[in-house]
Design an enzyme around this catalytic site. Sequence first.
Site, PDB file in Angstrom:
ATOM      1  N   ASP A  41       0.862  -1.058  -0.580  1.00  0.00           N
ATOM      2  CA  ASP A  41      -0.031  -0.347  -0.124  1.00  0.00           C
ATOM      3  C   ASP A  41       0.548   1.128   0.035  1.00  0.00           C
ATOM      4  OD1 ASP A  41      -2.620  -1.239   0.540  1.00  0.00           O
ATOM      5  OD2 ASP A  41      -2.614  -1.744   2.476  1.00  0.00           O
ATOM      6  N   HIS A 247      28.829   6.130  -9.770  1.00  0.00           N
ATOM      7  CA  HIS A 247      27.214   6.569  -8.700  1.00  0.00           C
ATOM      8  C   HIS A 247      27.944   5.360  -7.496  1.00  0.00           C
ATOM      9  CE1 HIS A 247      25.572   8.787 -12.302  1.00  0.00           C
ATOM     10  NE2 HIS A 247      26.143   8.993 -11.525  1.00  0.00           N
ATOM     11  N   ASP A 264      29.306  13.422  -2.924  1.00  0.00           N
ATOM     12  CA  ASP A 264      28.283  14.175  -4.460  1.00  0.00           C
ATOM     13  C   ASP A 264      26.588  14.074  -4.030  1.00  0.00           C
ATOM     14  OD1 ASP A 264      27.128  14.599  -6.312  1.00  0.00           O
ATOM     15  OD2 ASP A 264      28.404  13.345  -7.782  1.00  0.00           O
ATOM     16  N   ASP A 275      23.990  20.246  -7.029  1.00  0.00           N
ATOM     17  CA  ASP A 275      24.973  19.215  -7.629  1.00  0.00           C
ATOM     18  C   ASP A 275      26.245  19.687  -7.392  1.00  0.00           C
ATOM     19  OD1 ASP A 275      26.326  16.745  -8.710  1.00  0.00           O
ATOM     20  OD2 ASP A 275      25.435  17.217 -11.028  1.00  0.00           O
ATOM     21  N   HIS A 354      34.653  10.196 -17.224  1.00  0.00           N
ATOM     22  CA  HIS A 354      33.570  10.696 -17.647  1.00  0.00           C
ATOM     23  C   HIS A 354      33.574  11.816 -18.005  1.00  0.00           C
ATOM     24  CE1 HIS A 354      33.947  13.088 -13.800  1.00  0.00           C
ATOM     25  NE2 HIS A 354      34.539  12.047 -13.799  1.00  0.00           N
ATOM     26  N   HIS A 358      27.735  19.091 -17.370  1.00  0.00           N
ATOM     27  CA  HIS A 358      26.077  19.011 -17.376  1.00  0.00           C
ATOM     28  C   HIS A 358      25.729  20.182 -17.199  1.00  0.00           C
ATOM     29  CE1 HIS A 358      24.836  17.532 -13.848  1.00  0.00           C
ATOM     30  NE2 HIS A 358      26.137  16.592 -14.092  1.00  0.00           N
ATOM     31  N   HIS A 365      20.555  15.776 -13.782  1.00  0.00           N
ATOM     32  CA  HIS A 365      20.812  15.970 -15.919  1.00  0.00           C
ATOM     33  C   HIS A 365      20.307  16.848 -16.077  1.00  0.00           C
ATOM     34  CE1 HIS A 365      24.070  12.931 -15.297  1.00  0.00           C
ATOM     35  NE2 HIS A 365      24.034  13.476 -14.292  1.00  0.00           N
ATOM     36  N   GLU A 389      33.224  19.394 -12.800  1.00  0.00           N
ATOM     37  CA  GLU A 389      33.308  18.479 -12.431  1.00  0.00           C
ATOM     38  C   GLU A 389      34.731  17.468 -12.481  1.00  0.00           C
ATOM     39  OE1 GLU A 389      30.023  15.521 -11.528  1.00  0.00           O
ATOM     40  OE2 GLU A 389      28.460  16.516 -12.969  1.00  0.00           O
ATOM     41  N   TYR A 393      40.293   8.766 -11.081  1.00  0.00           N
ATOM     42  CA  TYR A 393      40.299   7.875  -9.636  1.00  0.00           C
ATOM     43  C   TYR A 393      41.279   6.854  -9.335  1.00  0.00           C
ATOM     44  CZ  TYR A 393      35.820  10.866 -10.467  1.00  0.00           C
ATOM     45  OH  TYR A 393      35.194  11.558 -10.706  1.00  0.00           O
ATOM     46  N   ARG A 411      36.894  13.720  -6.379  1.00  0.00           N
ATOM     47  CA  ARG A 411      35.567  14.757  -7.797  1.00  0.00           C
ATOM     48  C   ARG A 411      35.417  15.246  -6.516  1.00  0.00           C
ATOM     49  NH1 ARG A 411      32.869  11.232  -8.993  1.00  0.00           N
ATOM     50  NH2 ARG A 411      30.775  11.703  -7.726  1.00  0.00           N
ATOM     51  N   GLU A 413      33.461  19.059  -7.895  1.00  0.00           N
ATOM     52  CA  GLU A 413      31.938  19.780  -9.107  1.00  0.00           C
ATOM     53  C   GLU A 413      31.409  20.212  -7.851  1.00  0.00           C
ATOM     54  OE1 GLU A 413      28.806  17.221  -8.670  1.00  0.00           O
ATOM     55  OE2 GLU A 413      28.289  18.004 -10.561  1.00  0.00           O
TER      56      GLU A 413
HETATM   57  N1  GLY Z   1      25.314  14.030  -9.148  1.00  0.00           N
HETATM   58  C1  GLY Z   1      26.075  13.337 -10.496  1.00  0.00           C
HETATM   59  C2  GLY Z   1      26.504  13.987 -11.052  1.00  0.00           C
HETATM   60  O1  GLY Z   1      27.307  14.347 -11.098  1.00  0.00           O
HETATM   61  O2  GLY Z   1      26.401  13.749 -12.638  1.00  0.00           O
HETATM   62 MN    MN Z   2      26.951  16.452 -12.140  1.00  0.00          MN
HETATM   63 MN    MN Z   3      27.454  15.035  -9.178  1.00  0.00          MN
END
Ligand code: GLY
Ligand code: MN
Ligand code: MN
Length: 443
Positions: A41, A247, A264, A275, A354, A358, A365, A389, A393, A411, A413
């Site tokens: 439920d 992720h 993050d 972000d 990566h 974005h 995103h 960002e 790694y 990272r 960002e």
């Molecule tokens: N938090 C997802 C990214 O940095 O794209």
């Molecule tokens: Mn991001």
């Molecule tokens: Mn991020």
Amino acid sequence: MSRDTAIDPRLHRLRRQRLLDRLGSGVLLLSTAPETIRNGDVLHEYRPGSDFHYLTGFPEPEAVLVAIADRPGRHRCVLFVRPRDPAREVWDGPRFGVAGSKRSFGVDDAYPIGELWQRMPALMQGQERLFHRLGGDPAFDRRLLEHFAGQARKHRRRQPAAHPTIQDPLPALAEQRRSKDAAELAALRTAAGISAAGHRAAMAAARPGQREYEVQAELEAVFRRAGSPRNGYPSIVASGRNACVLHYHENDRELRAGDLLLIDAGAEWGGSTADITRTFPVSGRFTAAQAAVYRVVLRAQLAGIRASRPGAPWDSAHKTCIRWLVKGLVELGVLRGDASRLIRKEKFKPWYMHGTSHWLGRDVHDVGAYLGAGDRPEPLPVGSVLTVEPGLYFAPRDRRVPAELRGIGIRIEDDVLVGKGGPEVLTAAAPKTIAEVEQACRR
Ligand code: GLY
Ligand code: MN
Ligand code: MN
């Protein structure tokens, strides 16, 4: 009242009009999802669709916007909503209902959602174009096709066209959403401020022996206390080697002395999300190897931000960061040789796999094209917001890198507004230099 309620009829009418002025005459049809069952439920927490909320401010599920542009510069707007239901409202809380929606959200008319299809012929009367994205909601599309088929059958003696020209409005809407208006920008600034405060709190709270989820709780407590209804995406709280999982989401490892902690996380506010990623030492001081990698990533990030100027190709930050990361990888003894060749051959990919940026806004995103005619990168529009960002790694068992670097993932960002005069970092309140970060980690 839900924190997703945005009552600003003039603003939403203006946004709809701007969109319809781009699209031309026709009828815009845009739905927001119904609630969905999580288990038994229990329902998933509801969040209004980004496009729908941007154009209406209406917070409830199962609603449809119909906006009719029959004259340039004017439109008529109708909302279909769930009607009031006293028995249901005892359980779920009050609804705006039909009259309340019309009164509060500045629409010309409101009707019960159950009347959508019977009212469509009148709303579409004399209109030759329907602005609707097919494929986003298959159940809704099926109903729309049934509606057209029914209309064609009903009027077959006149052999009308079975349906109007259907045009996807989302590219135009995405372009509009990509350049933030004042209200969107104000929401993003608030989201950025709340998120930065959360990251500061996490730096102050983290210590060896805690679990990643305990730090997550400290961070998100700051978000929630500040009134942010939810995160823009699941928080990544990744200590030690987990930082190399881009992720990562388990968030349950125990922090050890000497670990770095990569977080993050971004809070949502007014429908928009920040972000932010920061990486900091659990024990409060970077080791020499950690600091060396951190400096490389930070130098790249600062250069990437500087490159995010209006009119520059959108991937300028990425290209700039790659140049600086490759230079750093050579300095760290990971790569050898001519930098241009290393870049051309993408020799950095094992450690930087990566993209750097974005669009950011209501969706983490966010919507908005990256490539224009001839697949050329879009120039950065004034008022757009993007992330910068970069990271490095080094997996724990990566024998290609010096032993002291293995298991380090970093990272950094930030969220960057492309301002008329140049880039503005919206998330500048989150500590970033080594000195600032170590200071924030001190208790
Ligand atoms: N938090 C997802 C990214 O940095 O794209
Ligand atoms: Mn991001
Ligand atoms: Mn991020």
